[in-house]
Design an enzyme around this catalytic site. Structure first.
Site, PDB file in Angstrom:
ATOM      1  NE  ARG A 646      -3.874   1.818   2.597  1.00 28.35           N
ATOM      2  CZ  ARG A 646      -4.375   2.401   3.756  1.00 28.35           C
ATOM      3  NH1 ARG A 646      -3.785   1.877   4.822  1.00 28.35           N
ATOM      4  NH2 ARG A 646      -5.462   3.065   3.798  1.00 28.35           N
ATOM      5  CB  SER A 710       4.613  -5.442   8.956  1.00 30.80           C
ATOM      6  OG  SER A 710       3.892  -4.194   8.608  1.00 30.80           O
ATOM      7  CG  ASP A 761       2.460  -4.458  11.230  1.00 32.60           C
ATOM      8  OD1 ASP A 761       3.214  -4.624  12.198  1.00 32.60           O
ATOM      9  OD2 ASP A 761       1.775  -5.497  10.786  1.00 32.60           O
TER      10      ASP A 761
END
Length: 1026
Positions: A646, A710, A761
């Protein structure tokens, strides 16, 4: 012109008046033109009318329609051919419709008068209907009075001072099952027109093996209302037949007897019947011990030997069933054919027990035996006249015609057995008054019991059109109009709403009593509920819950429907599974022990010398502050943590208040890139970034970039992160041990971007929530993977220089237990999951709690249970044996409170299975145990972090916010509630707000970058001032 006889003459006259001298052929031609024009008009009108008639026919679901059409207008009236043509075409287009055309002689003015007259008639009828239904609409003051009356009834029933309307019968149930039961048990269940006999086998040895068998028998009405000896002889005959069926006539079995009628108990295996309910009237039973009556009937047969060890009410059974899922379940409610409630009362308040059983010297109540479940039998409220103010003439008529006039008055206002009959009495009264069914009182309407409560549920459904309501009434032999249907729907709504409100008022009295018993300002409690009225009526449950909330504002009441039901067959399946998966259920003591193990690991991970061997890496993130509200700027955030990548553009601006604008794009990360080389992975990220910048017209801007990565990284500063190990199926080569910021910078050097920060994250989630709530100092991810971070005192972080201030630490708690610290709570299924994973021996805690593994864990359990004959009649399909066929989204769907069992059947059907109802219940319970274990384990580790924060701050009570993200937390219907409850139970001295991260961790990366920009700007200003 078109008149049959004078048409040509009329045509000539008209044309002459126009100054023309037409020939004979001219007149014929003009007449033909007129015919074509008028014929077209009638055809078009016929087509439009046919559409309307077809619509009416479809609305009424009829094969053939009989209807009348009123017609007016000069063309229709004066044209010689128009009506005939119109009628013919309509009948040709709709041969299945019988249409009568009626000419309106008086015109539309008369119609306006008729509309007015109809409006006045309807208004008058509505006033009369409203007056009839007004007594069913209870005010808040009336409901408060019912609550107070119920509370007084509860208190009076606990005392031993003569008869009480609310019986408050001790059940001698002190505990819920602990999962250690084994052997063969017979369960007998009598609660209505059906009697059920069940055999449950618990085998204990090398392998747990549990089987259940049952048969259902119908109790004839003449036996229900005959003699007690006939009734219990019949039950003994049913038991004999069942034991024959099982081939166990000679066995000596312990038995439990579910007897769903008011009983006075002095021990768990005795029950003196107080009074019959639900249509039973067998003589010589009231005042007698039903267990003895059954024992005597068995003795008269002299065919088999049973040891009846317990008698229990269905309401108590519902509470016990729901307590499997929620330990806070201390209240049971039945809202079905009958109405009743039970709850856990303090033993010291039950005077009838204290006075009957004198304590021996030194015999003191222990905390474990300080409460007992009380079966309120609240259906008897009002038998002393205390509810007369709200009793309507219709209620009085229903009571008068019942088998027990003057008794169970509250039940007759609230239970499914009587609501349909109350509605029938109201409809009968309205019909006699000419307000319904054209004033015709049919034999059907005069027939008691014709209007069953199930029709209330159907008629009140929001999805049911009035014509479908009319269809139900016609099915009952009641010829109705749509206006009648509206009134019937109103009557059903008024009667059922009052029932739900009265149940809510009663429940408010019960939970308020529990709260006051314990001296609490606020009570959290769960009510286990069963009964068709609660489960199937479209509005009953919502009204009951809202009424309870309003009348007991200091109680947070959760209503948990018993999917298993109070019929003990399914409840015994629950017991079977609990036994089978006993090691997945944790007491609070076990959870607190896990919390302490986790806290020790936190300390180990923070130490410079011990960090290398610690399972919790406690990685410094170099994030030293959460947003304070003064940040501003334009940032890019990259978020890589799974199969989707993203990119966000985040604008933080200040006008009147701080605002955040975000634009984002999601890019797929193919499997060959996830498992390829690091160079290909970061080139893919750079390519996506270039696409994003061009699409959003920012390729010429040099914007600061935050990178959400992450995976476990060792950081020495904010813009540097060395990958320790891949997780979540990533295996890109040449990255572990390398600085991911440097690798990404190399890939995007031509893009003009400047990476200021790399964050996990979890940190991103904390920062996102910190933007909305500056008390947020913990971040948690509970989704595909799981992790947590929190703000630690810098003086405790040996891996970083300095003692002043705080820094966010990324715990990487997914690796908790990799050193064997959790071996005692891991199951054979956890070990099988680990063996089949990409990283055996690593991330063991994550494999027990995260969404990536939950569905597979359920699948492995179901396979083993099927192999041992506990599910699906031992049938195993190739689909069930295929890894990944049950996903975590399926677990979430199966656990939905209303449609879960339907979803379970659909999902199992897709696996090639044909599950029984009991199979679906069992699978739902397996899912609940697995997801509940996950929530409990996450709660235990989070409790460790909260205790750490409280200790660091040196406060007696901690107030903090936890930011949470992740699909499991967001999408599972029960997960969040279970997590919150367990956390508050484990750390009662912490006020914890759980804040859902709506924008995900990508926004958090931008927030970290914005904070870094703010702090850098502050440093520059200080340097410049010096």
């Amino acid at each position: 012109m078109e008149e049959y006889k004078n048409g040509l003459k009329n045509t000539r006259d008209i044309l002459v008046e126009l100054g023309l001298n037409p020939s004979q052929d001219d007149c014929i031609a003009v007449q033909h033109v007129s015919t074509i024009v008028s014929f077209r008009s009638s055809n078009l009108v016929a087509a439009g009318l046919a559409a309307i008639l077809t619509r009416i026919k479809q609305n009424r679901h009829l094969r053939a329609l009989r209807i009348t059409v009123g017609v007016d207008g000069t063309v229709y009236k004066t044209h010689p051919q128009y009506p005939k043509r119109l009628h013919k075409v309509v009948r040709r287009l709709l041969p299945e419709c019988q249409v009568r055309f009626v000419l309106s002689d008086s015109g539309s003015s008369k119609g306006a008068a008729l509309v007015t007259a109809v409006a006045q008639r309807l208004a008058s009828r509505k006033r009369q209907v409203d007056e009839t239904l007004a007594p069913f609409k209870l005010s808040q003051e009336q409901l408060q009075l019912v609550k107070a009356t119920m509370r007084a009834g509860l208190e009076a029933g606990l005392k031993n001072k003569g008869p009480s309307a609310v019986k408050m019968l001790p059940s001698y149930v002190y505990h819920t099952p602990d999962g250690t039961e084994h052997g063969k048990y017979l369960a007998l269940d009598l609660g209505g027109t059906n009697f059920r006999a069940m055999l449950v086998k618990f085998k204990k040895g090398l392998q747990n093996n549990t089987r259940l068998y049952h048969k259902i028998y119908t109790v004839p009405l003449e036996i229900m209302q005959g003699t007690g000896e006939e009734l219990f002889d019949h039950l003994a005959q049913y038991v004999s037949d069942f034991l024959d069926y099982m081939g166990m006539k000679k066995a000596h079995l312990p038995a439990g007897f579910t007897f769903s009628f008011p009983c006075e108990q002095t021990a768990i295996d005795t029950g003196i019947l107080v009074s019959w309910t639900k249509g039973f009237k067998a003589t010589d039973c009231e005042g007698h011990d039903v267990v003895n009556l059954l024992r005597e009937a068995i003795k008269r047969r002299n065919e088999y030997d049973l040891d009846i060890v317990a008698v229990v009410n269905d309401t108590v059974g519902t509470m016990m069933s729901c307590a499997y899922e929620d330990p806070q379940c201390e209240v049971g409610l039945i809202a079905g054919t009958g109405s009743n409630a039970c709850y856990m009362e303090e033993l010291k308040n039950i005077e009838k027990i204290r006075q009957k059983k004198q304590k021996t010297e030194g015999d003191e109540e222990t905390p474990e035996t300080s409460r007992m479940c009380i079966n309120t039998e609240w259906g008897g409220l009002g038998d002393d006249g205390s509810l007369d103010d709200i009793i309507t003439p219709f209620d009085a008529e229903v009571d008068h015609n019942s088998v027990n006039p003057g008794k169970q008055r509250f039940e007759k206002l609230t239970s499914g057995m009587y609501l349909g009959e109350i509605v029938r009495e109201v409809l009968l009264d309205l019909t006699r008054g000419g307000l319904l069914f054209r004033g015709r009182v049919t034999e059907t309407l005069k027939t008691p019991g014709i209007f069953q409560t199930k029709y209330l549920s159907q008629i009140e459904s929001d999805r049911l059109a009035l014509l479908q309501v009319r269809s139900i009434l016609q099915h009952l032999g009641l010829d109705s109009t749509c206006d009648d249907s509206i009134i019937v729907k109103e009557v059903c709504g008024a009667v059922s709403r009052r029932a739900a409100e009265l149940c809510g008022a009663g429940m408010a009295a019960v939970v308020d009593k529990i709260r006051e018993n314990r001296g609490l300002d606020h009570l959290n409690v769960t009510v286990g509920v069963d009964g068709a009225l609660y489960k199937l009526h479209p509005h009953f449950s919502g009204i009951l819950q809202e009424t309870t909330r309003v009348l007991a504002p200091q109680c947070n009441v959760t209503f948990l429907p018993s999917e298993e039901g109070s019929g003990k067959g399914a409840a015994l399946i629950t017991a079977v599974i609990d036994k089978y998966l006993y090691s997945m259920r944790f007491s609070d003591e076990t959870l607190l022990d896990i919390t302490q193990r986790f806290r020790k690991e936190l300390v180990t991970g923070l130490g410079r010398d011990s960090n290398a061997t610690a399972t919790l890496k406690m990685l410094p993130t170099f994030v030293r502050s959460i947003p304070d509200g003064s940040e501003k700027g334009d940032f890019i955030a990259l978020d890589l943590g799974g199969s989707n990548f993203r990119i966000l553009r985040v604008k933080v601006s200040h006008e009147k208040k701080q605002t955040v604008q975000m634009e984002s794009e999601i890019y797929d990360t193919p499997e060959d890139i996830i498992h390829g080389t690091g160079t290909r992975l970061f080139d893919h990220v750079a390519e996506c970034l270039g696409n994003f910048m061009e699409k959003h017209n920012i390729k010429d801007k040099k914007l600061p970039v935050g990178f959400t990565f992450s995976f476990p990284c060792q950081q020495t500063k904010l813009d540097e992160g060395f990958l320790i190990t891949w997780t979540k199926r990533f295996k890109a080569s040449g990255v572990e041990g390398m600085d991911v910021v440097q690798l990404l910078n190399k890939a995007i050097k031509k893009r003009g971007a400047d990476i200021m920060a790399v964050v996990n994250d979890t940190v991103g989630t904390m920062m996102t929530c910190g933007f909305d709530d500056q008390r947020c100092e913990v971040g948690i991810i509970i989704g595909t993977g799981t992790n947590a971070c929190y703000m630690e005192e810098l003086r405790h972080i040996d891996l970083v220089e300095g003692d002043e201030g705080r820094m966010c630490v990324n715990t990487e708690w997914g690796a908790f237990g990799d050193d064997g610290r959790l071996e005692d709570i891991r199951t054979e299924f956890d070990r099988e999951i680990d063996r089949g994973s990409l990283n055996p021996g690593c991330q063991l805690f994550e494999k027990m709690v995260s969404g990536m593994y939950m569905g597979e864990l359920v699948r492995l359990i179901l396979v083993k249970m099927a192999r041992e004959g506990l599910l699906f009649e031992g049938r195993i399909t190739p689909e069930l044996l295929t890894k990944g066929k049950i996903e975590t989204k399926h677990v979430s769907a199966i656990e939905k409170s209303k449609e879960g069992l339907i979803k379970a059947r659909e999902i199992l059907n897709k696996l090639g299975l044909e599950p029984s109802a009991d199979d679906c219940i069992a699978v739902q319970h397996v899912c609940a145990i697995v997801s509940f274990r996950s929530a409990n384990l996450v709660a235990a580790t989070l409790a460790g972090i909260l205790m750490r924060l409280k200790e660091n701050k040196g406060v007696s009570r901690l107030r903090t916010t936890v930011g949470i993200d992740g699909s499991l937390y967001k999408m599972h219907p029960q997960y969040a509630r279970r997590l919150h409850k367990t956390v508050r139970r484990l750390v009662p001295d912490c006020d914890v707000r759980f804040l859902l991260s709506e924008s995900g961790s990508g926004k958090g990366a931008a927030m970290v970058t914005a904070v870094a920009y703010r702090l850098a700007e502050q440093s520059r200003q200080i340097i410049n001032s010096l």
